[in-house]
Structure formats: C-alpha cells, structure tokens
Scaffold this motif. Structure first.
Motif, PDB file in Angstrom:
ATOM      1  N   ALA A 114       0.847  -1.192   0.000  1.00 26.37           N
ATOM      2  CA  ALA A 114       0.000   0.000   0.000  1.00 26.37           C
ATOM      3  C   ALA A 114       0.884   1.244   0.000  1.00 26.37           C
ATOM      4  CB  ALA A 114      -0.912  -0.011   1.221  1.00 26.37           C
ATOM      5  N   SER A 115       0.469   2.263  -0.766  1.00 31.96           N
ATOM      6  CA  SER A 115       1.381   3.394  -0.981  1.00 31.96           C
ATOM      7  C   SER A 115       0.645   4.729  -0.939  1.00 31.96           C
ATOM      8  CB  SER A 115       2.079   3.225  -2.333  1.00 31.96           C
ATOM      9  OG  SER A 115       2.806   4.369  -2.693  1.00 31.96           O
ATOM     10  N   ASP A 116       1.491   5.778  -0.739  1.00 29.34           N
ATOM     11  CA  ASP A 116       0.965   7.140  -0.810  1.00 29.34           C
ATOM     12  C   ASP A 116       0.613   7.546  -2.232  1.00 29.34           C
ATOM     13  OD1 ASP A 116       1.112   7.539   1.876  1.00 29.34           O
ATOM     14  OD2 ASP A 116       2.995   8.668   1.861  1.00 29.34           O
ATOM     15  N   ASP A 117       0.950   6.697  -3.214  1.00 30.57           N
ATOM     16  CA  ASP A 117       0.573   7.040  -4.592  1.00 30.57           C
ATOM     17  C   ASP A 117      -0.879   6.657  -4.900  1.00 30.57           C
ATOM     18  OD1 ASP A 117       0.613   4.307  -4.840  1.00 30.57           O
ATOM     19  OD2 ASP A 117       2.298   4.205  -6.232  1.00 30.57           O
ATOM     20  N   LYS A 118      -1.641   6.334  -3.828  1.00 30.45           N
ATOM     21  CA  LYS A 118      -3.066   6.011  -3.927  1.00 30.45           C
ATOM     22  C   LYS A 118      -3.329   4.707  -4.686  1.00 30.45           C
ATOM     23  CE  LYS A 118      -4.451  10.881  -3.831  1.00 30.45           C
ATOM     24  NZ  LYS A 118      -5.245  11.951  -4.502  1.00 30.45           N
ATOM     25  N   THR A 119      -2.370   3.777  -4.589  1.00 30.26           N
ATOM     26  CA  THR A 119      -2.563   2.458  -5.209  1.00 30.26           C
ATOM     27  C   THR A 119      -2.144   1.362  -4.246  1.00 30.26           C
ATOM     28  OG1 THR A 119      -0.344   2.294  -6.160  1.00 30.26           O
ATOM     29  CG2 THR A 119      -2.041   3.397  -7.500  1.00 30.26           C
ATOM     30  N   VAL A 120      -2.679   0.188  -4.529  1.00 30.31           N
ATOM     31  CA  VAL A 120      -2.179  -1.058  -3.926  1.00 30.31           C
ATOM     32  C   VAL A 120      -1.643  -1.905  -5.061  1.00 30.31           C
ATOM     33  CG1 VAL A 120      -2.833  -3.222  -2.816  1.00 30.31           C
ATOM     34  CG2 VAL A 120      -3.689  -1.065  -1.915  1.00 30.31           C
ATOM     35  N   CYS A 121      -0.403  -2.355  -4.901  1.00 24.70           N
ATOM     36  CA  CYS A 121       0.202  -3.218  -5.920  1.00 24.70           C
ATOM     37  C   CYS A 121       0.123  -4.672  -5.470  1.00 24.70           C
ATOM     38  CB  CYS A 121       1.661  -2.830  -6.157  1.00 24.70           C
ATOM     39  SG  CYS A 121       1.875  -1.353  -7.154  1.00 24.70           S
ATOM     40  N   LEU A 122      -0.315  -5.559  -6.379  1.00 27.80           N
ATOM     41  CA  LEU A 122      -0.332  -7.001  -6.146  1.00 27.80           C
ATOM     42  C   LEU A 122       0.755  -7.628  -7.001  1.00 27.80           C
ATOM     43  CD1 LEU A 122      -4.180  -7.656  -6.141  1.00 27.80           C
ATOM     44  CD2 LEU A 122      -2.635  -7.895  -4.199  1.00 27.80           C
ATOM     45  N   TRP A 123       1.649  -8.396  -6.365  1.00 24.87           N
ATOM     46  CA  TRP A 123       2.793  -8.979  -7.039  1.00 24.87           C
ATOM     47  C   TRP A 123       2.688 -10.507  -6.988  1.00 24.87           C
ATOM     48  CZ3 TRP A 123       6.570  -4.969  -8.022  1.00 24.87           C
ATOM     49  CH2 TRP A 123       6.351  -3.784  -7.304  1.00 24.87           C
ATOM     50  N   SER A 124       3.031 -11.154  -8.090  1.00 25.50           N
ATOM     51  CA  SER A 124       3.148 -12.620  -8.113  1.00 25.50           C
ATOM     52  C   SER A 124       4.587 -12.979  -7.805  1.00 25.50           C
ATOM     53  CB  SER A 124       2.746 -13.179  -9.478  1.00 25.50           C
ATOM     54  OG  SER A 124       3.089 -14.550  -9.569  1.00 25.50           O
TER      55      SER A 124
END
Length: 762
Positions: A114-124
């Motif tokens: 979770a980031s201040d760039d207003k996104t959540v990244c999902l990684w495989s």
C-alpha cells in the motif's frame, strides 16, 4: 504474567515493525534502513543484521519461514534469505511514492503493498512481473490478505476500509495455477466450508488432472458433506494418480495407502453395516467410517512418516484400534430409538425423555471413555423395515459380536451396589438373543442400572471372572461347555421365530429370515440344517411334543431343557474282559462284517423336512398300558432283544396294540446310528483317541474293532419310538421322558446286521 522476559537491543534507531517467524523462535524487526533477526532463545545479539533500505522498513515472513520480505518509503520491495541475509533477486519497483504497508498471502504466492501514490500493488512471487495495481482515491496506509487469499482489505487516509475480491483480477493478470486453489480449498476445509472447498478441489483437478492432490481435497470435502459414496470414488481416483506418479516419494505414498486400505478391508470384513461415532454421536456407514479414518490424525501419521520403512504390523494395529467397535447386549424397552430417530442426527443432542434414549447415550459415552470410536446397538443400527438388511443382520450378528473389541451387557434391573446373585436374577438371563451375545464376544463387561460395573469388578474381561461365570452357571444350571441348544432352552423372545434365528450364528448357519413362518418352522429349518450339514444327531435328544415340521424334531426349544440321561460306561479293563469272553462266543467274521457295515453307513440326511436316519431297529412285540393321568399315557413296552421298558407320552396310538399279543411290525424302537461310536473308544477311558487304531486295520485288528463295537451296542442307549405310516415312512412318537433301552441278551452279530436300516421319517 505481564513480566518483561528480555529486552533486545541491537539498533539505535526506533523499531518500526516486528514479526515472528511462522516456525521456530525467530523474531525480525524493521528499523530505519535495517532488518535485524533475533533468536528469542538467546536474544543477546541479533543473528542477522541486514542493511535493507534507505528509509523506514516494513517486514513480513514468507509462510515457510525461509524468506523475509521488506518494503520501504524508498518505493522498493525486496526478498531476503532468512538464514544468511542475502538478497534474492533484484528490488521490485512499481510505486511512485512511499510504501506504507506490506502483506503476503498465506500460501506465499502473492504480495500486496500500500502506498501514498493512492494504489495497492499485487505482485506474483513466482513470476516477479509488473504488479497489478488497484486504484484508490486517497493515500493507502494499510493492506491485508484474507487467510483463504480470495479477499484483500485496504485502509486509506479518508477513513475508508475497502474489501476487494481479487480472484478474477489475479487470474487475469497472472493466470492462477493449481497451488492457489489447493491452498484455498485447504483453508475452507479447516473452516468447515465444504461446498467452497469442493469447488476449489474441482478447479485443481481441472488445472492438473494427473495430480493426486485435487482428488485428495475432493475426497475430504465430500466427506464433510456426508457424500460418502462420491468420496470413496474420489479416493480410488487419488490412489490411481499416486500409482502413476513418476516421483518415487509419490509411489511410496501410494504403497502406504494400499497397505492401509488392505488393513481396513480386513478389519471391516466382519464389522456391522452401520456404527455410531462415539465422538460425534452420528450414525456412519462403512464408507463414512473409512473416509473419517482417511482424514484422521492416525492416518496422516502413517502416511507422512515417509522417512521410515513401511511397517505392515504397525498399520494393522493402528487400523484395528481405530475401527474396533463396541456391541450392546440388553433387554429392549418400550421406547427405544430406531434408525429413523437418529439418522443424520447427533444422538447426544436427542431429547432424554425416554429410558431408551438415555441408555443409548450412556452406552456410547461408556464406549467413548473406554477409548473406542464406534458403537453398535440393535435398536437403531439396523433398518428394521428392510427385510433384506434384517436378514443379513440376523445371519451376521454372531460374527459382529465375535469380532467386537468389547461387548457391554447392560442390566437395567440390577440396581447399583448389588451383591452377587443379582445378575442371575436379571431378565437378561431369560432372553433368546443374549445367548449368542454372551457366547460370541471375546471380551464382555456387565454394567448395572446406573452404568457402574457389576460387583465393582474392574477386571479387563468379565468372561474371565470366576465369580461371575459361576453365578451364570448356577442360574442356568448349565456350564460354559454345555450343549448350545440347552443354553437356549430356558430363553424367550418377543418374536416367536427369533428363538431359532438367535441361534443361527452360534451354529455358523446362514439361512433366510422369514418373519411370519412361526416358531416350529423356524426351529425346524435350523435343526434340519444342523443335522444335514454335520451329521450330528444330538439334536434328536429331547423330550416333549413333536414339531409339525418333522416329528423327529421338537415343537419348542424348551424340549432341550431336560438334560439327557448319562448312561453307564465301561472301563477299558471291563472292555478287554468282555472282548476275551466274546472271542469264544461270537463269530469273528460276523463281528468284522458288522463293523464294516456300520462304518460304511451314510450320515443322516435331511431334505425338505424329511429325515433319512441310519439306525438299528427293534420291532415292538407287546405293549401294556400301565396308567393314564392328566392326558399322559404310560406303557410297558417289549421289543425284540430289549428288556421291558416304560414309555410315557401324550399320544394314545400305542393303544392300537392288542393287549398282551404280538402285532404286525407297525411300531419300532430304534437306536439312531452315530458314526462317532465306531471311531471313539469308551468314554470311561479318555487316554485313547481317534488315532487308537490304524487307519486301515488288518484282519485281527478288524475283529477287535468289531468286538468292541458289538459290546458298545449291547449297552443301554437312548432310544426313539417310531410309528410306520401307510406310505412306508415313519413318524416319531414323542415322549415326556427319555426312553432308555437296555439290551436283554447278547444277540448274534448276524442278527444285529439284519436290524441295521435307513428309515425315512416325516
């Protein structure tokens, strides 16, 4: 207790995050730029000190504890070897601003940041490709996976908590493989969400049809849904996949499954159709019991000890202990729970408003407390309305009791703290079915009305208790070695046919169960089978009324109540003395012929209620009525070669004899031929046995055998009285006392050979 155990000091910077490893005593901390790993058993110094990032560090352990994942406000994600602290692969990048939170899925396949760039990244983790981004409208401060991996939760600076379904996005971005659904199915199984677990198992099978794992999960889910037939099919398919697997370890697992399956089949071969699980209180079929075991800790321990060689004996012991069952022997009450009352229900939650229900619950509790998983009661473990099942159960019940781990006898009419003698007076001793329920099992325990042990006898097996066995012998007048028919002669049953059906197992007989045929027919079929298949004529030794089935059989089992007379026997010295005398008076050749004739005589045959009985016949020559009381007639009878003897019967047919004169050969006194008499020496000398004579005697030995047999035939014997019918067959005239005939004089062997006949008796 709230007491500080230790203080771990390793960095001057504030500690930003802490996380325990999934296994073992390791603890990781994230500070400004560093990851430190501690062994909590020896926390003086960190075992790893990793310069990880340029800013505050977020950390998480992989589910297997082999790796530590970190993220930071420097916008990167990194993987570290938890053993030596080396970096695995390059840093992952995808965010354009600070990373505030990090989570790893419980199966170790995905990471979320979770980031201040207003996104959540999902990684495989497997692909290490560009992340899947979930857009938000505010700064994202935290993120978490659900345990099953199908949900993602995020929290943002606007105070919103958002729940995301991520299966479809993950599948579209990375192409989900079977491991995702394997994990989710396992999680759902642990949560008892069997429908969902089954759906995931089917997805695993669809993605990898050759793997055994999907079928294993399907088997477990179907067991949870109580679809045991389908579960068994899934299990068989799983075994075939294991057998085809290229990996040696998988083939070894298959071998263990096969060994377990064989042990289960052997154990269940003699088990009841249904049993109650004493842990869950639920009725289970054979397949349900197998499936329960396959999902048990005991089975897993056998399967997963692959580092040890296969131990068939250990498998047999574990299987026998798990599948062993406890049988109940009792007197039925007025309100017993039946099959439909407990089907798909927990017996422990049934309303305890009847003695029958309480009895069932207490019985299962006692069995459970004794360490047994399974229990059986005839009230509710048999479908009384299914004639085929009822017949199979009646014919199998002796075997079920014989192979039970324990049989519990419940004595409702024996109060607590009873003294010796209470068992003897219990109604349990009068019931027909309880004969086999005591004789068949190896281990029996008697319980009083309050479910305490009778006489407070805490021995392992009451069948080995001298005091209890002696009490039973005194109450029945019959010892443990007595004729089985006499054991049953004092018993009664609610359904009249059961007096015969309850003896099927004792005699090892499998016959149709035909309720409605009446007592005489049921008993007649039983005794007919015993005589026809064993040649044993002791079933003809009774007093009372003749059966309509066949006149040589009794109308009721109670006719065996009166013990047969013990006839005098000769010692071996007396036998040898008589043989010496006969050598001078009896034709040797005739004695040998008599022996050969009787030795070759066929055994009794019984078919379609007609008895073909080998016997030695003595025609009646004179009958004199002596008294007539209360419907019973007593006669003084003369027969060829026999001393006069009295006969008491409720039949008046002997009045047909002209008083004091000879008559035609209409009535016979007979000695039923028992071929055991020709092989056994006199019972007074037990030192000799079947091997006393050579199998093919010479002339001298044949003469000796003939003379011995001739002497035995000249002793008193239990006789039957027959009346000839118009078609030449005979019917037995029943007597209320044993007819003991005594030879009047030593007739010649030639004359005796003429008396040997095979009569057909109706």
């Amino acid at each position: 207790t709230g007491v500080v155990l230790s203080i771990l000091k390793g960095s001057e910077s504030p500690v930003f995050r802490v996380a325990f490893s999934p296994y073992g005593p390791k603890l990781a901390s994230g500070t400004q730029s560093k990851i430190q790993v501690w062994n909590t058993d020896n926390p003086k110094l960190p075992i790893l000190d990793i310069n990880a990032h340029n800013d505050w560090v977020h950390i998480a352990w992989s589910p297997d504890g082999q790796q530590i994942v970190s993220a930071s406000e420097d916008k990167t994600v990194k993987f570290w070897d938890s053993l030596n602290g080396t970096l695995i692969g390059g840093p992952w990048t995808g965010h354009t601003n600070d990373i505030n939170s990090l989570a790893i899925s419980s199966d170790g396949s995905f990471i979320a940041t979770a980031s201040d760039d207003k996104t959540v990244c999902l990684w495989s983790i497997k692909q290490m490709a560009q992340p899947l981004k979930l857009e938000h409208t505010a700064l994202v401060f935290c993120v978490a996976f659900s345990h099953s991996g199908e949900w993602l939760a995020t929290g943002d600076s606007s105070g919103n908590l958002q729940l995301w379904s991520i299966e479809d996005p993950l599948s579209a971005a990375f192409g989900l493989d079977s491991s995702y659904f394997i994990h989710r199915s396992e999680v759902r199984l642990n949560q008892n969400l069997y429908e969902g677990a089954l759906l995931d198992a089917d997805k695993v099978i669809g993605l990898n049809p050759s793997s055994h794992l999907g079928y294993n999960l399907r088997h477990a889910a179907l067991c949870g849904l109580h679809r045991h037939d389908d579960a068994s099919k899934a299990f068989e398919t799983m075994l075939s996949r294991l057998n085809d697997a290229p990996e040696p370890q998988m083939r070894e697992l298959y071998s263990r499954y096969e060994a377990i399956k064989q042990a289960i089949d052997a154990q269940l071969k003699n088990a009841p159709l249904r049993l109650i699980n004493t842990r869950t209180g639920r009725l289970c079929s054979r397949d349900a019991r197998i499936n329960t075991f396959m999902n048990s800790t005991e089975c897993n321990e056998l399967l997963l000890s692959l580092d040890m060689p296969l131990q068939p004996k250990l498998i047999e012991e574990v299987v026998a202990k798990y599948f062993g069952w406890v049988m109940l022997s009792h007197r039925w009450g007025s309100k017993e729970p039946l099959l439909h009352d407990i089907q798909d229900r927990d017996i422990y939650t049934l309303d305890s408003n009847s003695l029958g229900t309480v009895k069932l619950q207490k019985f299962c509790e006692v069995a459970r407390n004794a360490g047994h998983y399974w229990a059986w009661s005839d009230t509710c473990c048999i479908d009384q309305k299914n004639n085929a099942e009822l017949g199979e159960s009646v014919n199998s019940m002796f075997i079920w009791y014989r192979y039970s781990a324990l049989t519990i006898v419940y004595l409702l009419d024996v109060p607590p703290s009873s003294e010796s003698g209470a068992l003897a007076n219990s109604v349990w001793n009068t019931r027909g079915w309880t004969v086999q329920e005591f004789l068949a099992p190896k281990i029996v325990l008697f319980y009083q009305a309050d479910w305490t042990l009778y006489l407070d006898d805490r021995s392992y097996n009451h069948k080995e208790s001298d005091s209890i066995l002696k009490e039973l012998e005194r109450s029945t007048g019959i010892n443990a070695r007595a004729l089985k028919l006499r054991w049953a002669s004092n018993r009664d049953t609610t359904r009249e046919e059961d007096i015969a059906y309850s003896l099927f197992g004792i005699f090892g007989i499998h016959l149709p169960v035909i309720y409605g045929e009446k007592r005489q027919s049921a008993l007649g079929r039983l005794l007919q089978y015993i005589i026809a298949h064993s040649g044993d004529i002791t079933a003809l030794e009774w007093v009372g009324q003749s059966s309509n089935f066949n006149s040589c059989l009794p109308a009721a089992i109670s006719s065996y109540k009166t013990p047969t007379c013990t006839l005098p026997s000769l010692s071996e010295n007396e036998m040898q003395l008589l043989i010496s005398k006969l050598r001078n008076n009896v034709a040797m050749k005739s004695a040998s012929k008599l022996y050969t004739l009787l030795n070759n005589l066929s055994v009794p045959r019984f078919f379609n209620a007609r008895l073909q009985l080998p016997c030695i016949t003595f025609p009646l020559t004179e009958v004199r009525p002596s008294q007539n009381e209360a419907g019973y007639f007593t006669y003084d009878v003369k027969a060829d070669g026999q001393q006069d003897l009295p006969v008491t019967t409720n039949c008046n047919k002997l009045l047909q004899f002209p008083r004091g004169r000879r008559t035609q050969q209409t009535f016979l006194l007979i000695r039923p031929w028992n071929r055991h008499d020709i092989e056994l020496v006199d019972s007074a000398d037990q030192s000799q046995n079947l091997g006393y004579w050579p199998s093919e005697p010479g002339d001298n030995e044949l003469v000796t055998r003939g003379l011995r047999l001739f002497i035995r035939l000249s002793q008193s014997f239990g006789a039957l009285l027959l009346e000839q019918q118009r078609g030449g067959e005979y019917k037995r005239i029943a007597s209320d006392h044993s007819i003991i005939a005594q030879v009047g004089h030593m007739t010649s062997a030639d004359n005796m050979m003429e008396m040997v006949k095979i009569l057909e008796i109706l």
